[in-house]
Design a protein around this motif. Structure first.
Motif, PDB file in Angstrom:
ATOM      1  N   ASP A 173       2.183   2.781  12.383  1.00 52.05           N
ATOM      2  CA  ASP A 173       0.937   2.545  11.675  1.00 52.05           C
ATOM      3  C   ASP A 173       0.048   3.735  11.949  1.00 52.05           C
ATOM      4  O   ASP A 173      -0.220   4.055  13.104  1.00 52.05           O
ATOM      5  N   GLN A 227       6.625  -5.355  -1.336  1.00 54.49           N
ATOM      6  CA  GLN A 227       5.615  -5.933  -2.238  1.00 54.49           C
ATOM      7  C   GLN A 227       5.484  -5.116  -3.513  1.00 54.49           C
ATOM      8  O   GLN A 227       5.479  -5.655  -4.621  1.00 54.49           O
ATOM      9  N   VAL A 228       5.377  -3.797  -3.325  1.00 52.57           N
ATOM     10  CA  VAL A 228       5.196  -2.927  -4.493  1.00 52.57           C
ATOM     11  C   VAL A 228       6.388  -3.036  -5.431  1.00 52.57           C
ATOM     12  O   VAL A 228       6.240  -3.113  -6.662  1.00 52.57           O
ATOM     13  N   GLU A 233      -0.379   3.674  -3.315  1.00 50.27           N
ATOM     14  CA  GLU A 233      -0.539   2.465  -4.105  1.00 50.27           C
ATOM     15  C   GLU A 233      -2.009   2.055  -4.039  1.00 50.27           C
ATOM     16  O   GLU A 233      -2.579   1.972  -2.952  1.00 50.27           O
ATOM     17  N   PRO A 262       5.401  -3.103   8.866  1.00 50.78           N
ATOM     18  CA  PRO A 262       4.463  -3.102   7.738  1.00 50.78           C
ATOM     19  C   PRO A 262       4.918  -2.224   6.580  1.00 50.78           C
ATOM     20  O   PRO A 262       4.734  -2.587   5.432  1.00 50.78           O
ATOM     21  N   TYR A 263       5.530  -1.101   6.888  1.00 49.53           N
ATOM     22  CA  TYR A 263       5.987  -0.169   5.857  1.00 49.53           C
ATOM     23  C   TYR A 263       6.969  -0.849   4.925  1.00 49.53           C
ATOM     24  O   TYR A 263       6.791  -0.845   3.704  1.00 49.53           O
ATOM     25  N   THR A 303      -3.018   1.689  -0.240  1.00 46.31           N
ATOM     26  CA  THR A 303      -1.939   1.839   0.722  1.00 46.31           C
ATOM     27  C   THR A 303      -1.283   3.196   0.543  1.00 46.31           C
ATOM     28  O   THR A 303      -0.901   3.553  -0.567  1.00 46.31           O
ATOM     29  N   GLU A 312       7.469  -3.993   4.533  1.00 50.83           N
ATOM     30  CA  GLU A 312       6.824  -5.112   3.837  1.00 50.83           C
ATOM     31  C   GLU A 312       6.039  -4.620   2.637  1.00 50.83           C
ATOM     32  O   GLU A 312       6.140  -5.163   1.534  1.00 50.83           O
ATOM     33  N   LYS A 313       5.254  -3.550   2.858  1.00 44.56           N
ATOM     34  CA  LYS A 313       4.426  -3.007   1.781  1.00 44.56           C
ATOM     35  C   LYS A 313       5.290  -2.535   0.626  1.00 44.56           C
ATOM     36  O   LYS A 313       5.018  -2.852  -0.541  1.00 44.56           O
ATOM     37  N   ASP A 324      -4.843   1.372   4.225  1.00 39.33           N
ATOM     38  CA  ASP A 324      -3.771   1.379   5.227  1.00 39.33           C
ATOM     39  C   ASP A 324      -2.926   2.613   5.014  1.00 39.33           C
ATOM     40  O   ASP A 324      -2.466   2.861   3.903  1.00 39.33           O
ATOM     41  N   LEU A 360       1.935   5.052   1.663  1.00 39.14           N
ATOM     42  CA  LEU A 360       3.234   4.959   2.330  1.00 39.14           C
ATOM     43  C   LEU A 360       3.674   6.377   2.620  1.00 39.14           C
ATOM     44  O   LEU A 360       4.230   7.053   1.767  1.00 39.14           O
ATOM     45  N   SER A 385      -5.756   2.289   9.713  1.00 36.87           N
ATOM     46  CA  SER A 385      -6.101   1.086   8.990  1.00 36.87           C
ATOM     47  C   SER A 385      -7.593   0.870   9.155  1.00 36.87           C
ATOM     48  O   SER A 385      -8.092   0.883  10.280  1.00 36.87           O
TER      49      SER A 385
END
Lengths: 139, 287
Positions: free
Chosen positions: A15, B51-52, A71, B44-45, A78, B47-48, A8, A80, A18
């Motif tokens: 977004d 989580q991290v 990550e 989503p950003y 992921t 949220e991610k 992702d 970011l 993905s």
């Protein structure tokens, strides 16, 4: 069948990508890294550069990131991504600007009053115009 | 006949107002859809990252960033997000009411307040009621970027780092649906990473490059920024929804006003005709 890892790529604003990948290359801070499926959990900031995703079948897709965080977990990668150029001095300058705007807002008594004054004058002028028009019609 | 003429011009002016409000309603509806899209995309950003951070704070209990440690509260920072423009019903007023009531409760406890305003309306409002505004951003438009917020957020984070403020709050409108928007006071700092608890089951840790501390620091900063961004985007969706509803009711009111005036106009016209007729008949009888 080759092993794949889910990737992702997200930024705060959208977004970006993905999907599945055979391997992911990313510009980590201490050097470029290639991430294969079942990689150990890994976390690193990214430098500005290219994130390359090799999709199943060999097709490659690349994305430019201006920095961010990578990550890695065994089955999920992921990215970011930052949307903005980040550097300490750029951030510093932006912060300074925000402070200055606030100061300007607080010291600028003039603008608000001018606005109200102009509005009052405009209302007066409109009323006068209307009165004149009415007079003309009556004639 | 003069009465009916006045009514006719009044009807025309209301009709043109109605046209404007209807156009604004439709514009707001389409902008709202776009804003909702943006809202969904930015989720989503956050949220991610959440989580991290959950993983990290759990994996490294010995290292605590100052962003995650509670301290005695002497002064708080508040970021107030409002719209730039008016004509959106009571959206901003409700938000300011919420802000003022929480500010009052802080003041009662002798806690100082530093304000940071995003959006023109809040800047004007807090300037009038007299708040200590330390940073400000406005006119971000319909699709703000994270860029626009980095400066204002950094001011607050710097103040937190230097100990000027001990807590940071974000006040914005949460988008529930088109009809309801709730003003919300969200605590940004210190962060309470509760997400970590459910991950207790399997203990594992990342390989950090270069080290956990610097990774966590840059993560936390981005986390706060993304929360603020999320708040701003949500507030825009709220603004458009509120404007759409306000403009719809304005158009409806204009419609009923026009109906009433039309009735009055018809009556006046009829009265004038009747009067004219009776005058003619009266005149003929006199001859």
């Amino acid at each position: 069948m080759t092993m794949t890892v889910h990737i992702d790529i997200v930024s705060a604003e959208a977004d970006i990508f993905s999907g599945l990948a055979e391997v992911v290359f990313a510009p980590a801070q201490d050097g470029d890294v290639g991430i294969l499926p079942r990689h150990a959990p890994f976390l690193s900031p990214l430098k500005p550069g290219e994130v390359v995703v090799r999709k199943p079948g060999g097709a490659e897709e690349s994305f430019y990131v201006s920095g961010g965080i990578l990550e890695v977990q065994p089955h999920v990668v992921t990215v970011l991504a930052d949307t903005a150029q980040r550097a300490k001095d750029i951030d510093e300058a932006a912060a300074l600007e925000a402070r200055q705007r606030a100061e300007k807002l607080l010291t600028d008594q003039q603008t608000d009053i001018d606005y109200a004054k102009a509005q009052a004058e405009l209302a007066q002028a409109m009323a006068q115009l209307k009165a004149i028009q009415k007079l003309r019609k009556k004639k | 006949m003069s009465g009916s003429k006045e009514i006719r011009t009044k009807i025309a002016s209301i009709k043109s107002t109605q046209k404007i409000t209807r156009a604004m309603e439709m514009v707001a509806a389409s902008k709202m859809r776009k804003a909702q899209d943006k809202m969904r995309k930015s989720r989503p950003y956050a949220e991610k990252i959440g989580q991290v951070i959950g993983h990290l704070s759990h994996a490294h209990p010995e290292y605590k960033n100052s962003y995650m440690v509670d301290r005695e509260v002497k002064r708080v920072g508040v970021i107030v997000v409002s719209s730039d423009r008016g004509l959106c019903g009571s959206l901003n007023n409700n938000l300011f009411k919420t802000a003022l009531s929480s500010m009052k409760s802080w003041r009662d406890e002798n806690i100082g307040i530093d304000l940071c305003t995003i959006g023109h309306k809040s800047a004007i409002f807090f300037k009038r009621v007299g708040g200590n505004i330390v940073a400000q951003a406005s006119h971000l438009g319909d699709s703000p970027t994270l860029d626009d917020m980095i400066g204002t957020v950094k001011v607050m984070l710097d103040d937190y780092d230097s100990g000027k403020i001990d807590q940071l709050f974000l006040i914005f409108n949460r988008f529930k649906n088109t009809m309801t928007q709730d003003p919300i006071v969200q605590q940004l700092l210190p962060i309470h990473a509760e997400e970590a608890d459910e991950k207790l089951a399997h203990r594992w840790d990342y390989i950090y490059e270069p080290d956990a501390q610097s990774v966590l620091d840059s993560l936390l900063m981005r986390y706060i920024e993304s929360l603020v961004y999320q708040g701003v985007v949500e507030n825009i969706a709220c603004e458009q929804a509120a404007r759409m509803v306000a403009m719809k009711s304005a158009s409806d009111n204009a419609g009923s006003l026009i109906d009433e005036l039309q009735l009055a106009y018809n009556k006046a016209r009829q009265a004038a005709i009747t009067q004219e007729l009776s005058e003619i008949v009266g005149g003929a009888a006199a001859v």
